[in-house]
Design an enzyme around this catalytic site. Structure first.
Site, PDB file in Angstrom:
ATOM      1  N   ASP A   1      66.492   0.957  37.615  1.00  0.00           N
ATOM      2  CA  ASP A   1      65.177   1.190  38.207  1.00  0.00           C
ATOM      3  C   ASP A   1      64.503  -0.110  38.626  1.00  0.00           C
ATOM      4  O   ASP A   1      64.100  -0.909  37.777  1.00  0.00           O
ATOM      5  CB  ASP A   1      64.302   1.935  37.191  1.00  0.00           C
ATOM      6  CG  ASP A   1      62.924   2.258  37.728  1.00  0.00           C
ATOM      7  OD1 ASP A   1      62.762   2.317  38.959  1.00  0.00           O
ATOM      8  OD2 ASP A   1      62.003   2.451  36.912  1.00  0.00           O
TER       9      ASP A   1
ATOM     10  N   ASP B   1      62.870   0.194  47.158  1.00  0.00           N
ATOM     11  CA  ASP B   1      62.890   0.830  45.841  1.00  0.00           C
ATOM     12  C   ASP B   1      64.133   1.689  45.648  1.00  0.00           C
ATOM     13  O   ASP B   1      64.401   2.600  46.433  1.00  0.00           O
ATOM     14  CB  ASP B   1      61.631   1.690  45.671  1.00  0.00           C
ATOM     15  CG  ASP B   1      61.558   2.347  44.310  1.00  0.00           C
ATOM     16  OD1 ASP B   1      62.058   1.753  43.329  1.00  0.00           O
ATOM     17  OD2 ASP B   1      61.002   3.449  44.211  1.00  0.00           O
TER      18      ASP B   1
END
EC number: 3.4.23.39
Length: 453
Positions: A158, A338
């Site tokens: 992440d 992201d």
């Protein structure tokens, strides 16, 4: 004698007891049953042989080939490279469409579209919403070990967080029951900390305490401070429904709880790698695998120039780009690269202007739009800076949904507003472009990803 075989004798796959085999001149009913049973067994064996052959073909030509390709890439890497699995939101979206019986609504809306009605004619309003599902989420799953006895865990990779956490054997909540659990008593390198901590994500909250132990990623090991999670109730239903055990944060230190250096930075601090950077390569032809490289750049993953964009904030991997779609423009917009977003998110006002006259239909209750895959009106995104120009054509942001209707595609574009106009460049962008996340130089590198290695 009559040995005619009637089709209805086989309508259940096996031979019926009152079939045309009764016409055979067999006096002994036991012998007749034996013959019938023999045919049934033969049928089952034949069916099993065909299925085994099919399974072997798929294994040899699909699964094994994919594993061999991945192993070859990992073996020939100059830097630490690990393969990871990708779980896209696509399946969850389709499940929701079917669960809420939206399939017919979508088909009817597309019929309206084909009849020449405008995009405003869809079933459902812009305020409709189905809660508790993070449709924009995508998960990159990678494996790592904790403890000197290398207890295995599957982590979400992440870029939007900076801590590492694993579920503890001390966890008593239901979500931990199906997970790999960390047991500090089985590791000789464990160091107690005990500081209580709570982690907040968009999907929910987990809580636990800090510990320190050996963490191994690929062939690199280091003592590292992480969180033992003992309560996951606030992270439901996401946690139980997914296959990951914990999260490995690849964001910036300012995002971390407890002011812990990200693991890539700590690897450099301990002289395990030369450069504090990592890269993502997502093959275009395989939506379910990807490659994370730590400490260096594998040039075979990209082609053409590798362009660097400076971060405008050391919190997220956020850069400044001008955004263009047709004659719609937003200058000096924040753009976050992201790994945890399956779509391109754009400011709502920008999206509304972009969708005008594009012949798209809003999915009832969901923040998505559907169109025909061959829609020639769909535009190309352009993101530009003084350093480079990055385009995203429809083929990269369209998601085929043939199981909803033939020739239908969903736009992987979502309207999302921040205090400052911001785009999130998620999976569609990262499939076209090889990306470098460079802690040392506070920058993101972008290059055209190779379609074939």
């Amino acid at each position: 004698m009559d040995i005619t075989v009637r089709e209805h004798d086989f309508k259940h796959g096996f031979i019926k007891s009152n079939s045309t085999f009764d016409g055979l001149n067999i006096d002994n009913s036991k012998n007749k049953k034996k013959i019938q049973k023999g045919f049934q067994i033969l049928y089952v064996l034949l069916f099993c042989s065909v299925m085994c052959g099919l399974f072997y073909y798929v294994y040899e030509n699909v699964w094994l080939q994919r594993d061999n390709e991945m192993n070859e890439i990992l073996k020939n890497s100059e830097h630490l490279t690990i393969g990871f699995k990708v779980e896209n939101a696509h399946d969850r979206i389709l499940k929701t469409i079917k669960t809420h019986k939206l399939k017919n609504y979508i088909k009817e809306s597309v019929n309206f579209l084909n009849s020449g009605l405008t995009k405003t004619n869809y079933l459902g309003s812009s305020n409709d919403n189905i809660e508790l599902v993070d449709f924009q989420n995508i998960m990159f799953y990678g494996d790592a070990e904790v403890g000197d006895n290398q207890q295995p865990f599957t982590f979400i990779l992440d870029t939007g967080s900076a801590n590492l956490w694993v579920p503890s054997v001390k966890c008593t909540t239901a979500g931990c029951l199906t997970k790999h659990l960390y047991d500090s008593s089985k590791s000789r390198t464990y160091e107690k900390d005990g500081t209580k901590v709570e982690m907040n994500y968009v999907s929910g909250t987990v809580s636990g305490f800090f510990s320190k132990d050996l963490v191994t990623v690929g062939n690199l090991s280091l003592p590292y401070k992480f969180i033992e999670v003992i309560d996951t109730n606030g992270f439901e239903p996401t946690y139980t429904a997914s296959t990951f055990d914990g999260i490995l944060g690849l964001g910036w230190k300012d995002l971390s709880i407890g002011s812990v250096d990200p693991i890539v930075v700590e690897l450099k601090n301990q002289n395990k790698i030369e450069n504090a950077l990592f890269t993502f390569y997502l093959p275009v032809h395989d939506k379910h695998t990807g490659f994370l490289t730590i400490g260096g750049i594998e040039e075979r993953f990209y082609e053409g120039p590798l362009t660097y964009e400076k971060l405008n904030h050391d919190l997220y991997w956020q850069i400044t780009l001008d955004a263009h779609v047709g004659n719609i423009m937003l200058e000096k917009a924040n753009c976050i690269v992201d790994s945890g977003t399956s779509a391109i998110t754009v400011p709502t006002d920008f999206l509304n202007k972009m969708l005008q006259n594009l012949d798209v239909i809003k999915v009832p209750f969901l923040p998505f739009y559907v169109t025909l895959c061959n829609n020639s009106k769909l535009p190309t995104f352009e993101f530009t800076s003084e350093n480079g120009k990055y385009t995203l054509e429809p083929e990269y942001y369209l998601q085929h949904i043939e199981d909803v209707g033939p020739g239908l595609c969903m736009l992987n574009i979502i309207g999302l507003d921040f205090p400052v106009p911001t785009f999130i460049l998620g999976d569609p962008f990262m499939r076209k472009y090889f990306t470098v996340f460079d802690y040392d130089n506070h920058s993101v590198g972008i290059a055209l990803a190779k379609k074939n290695l």
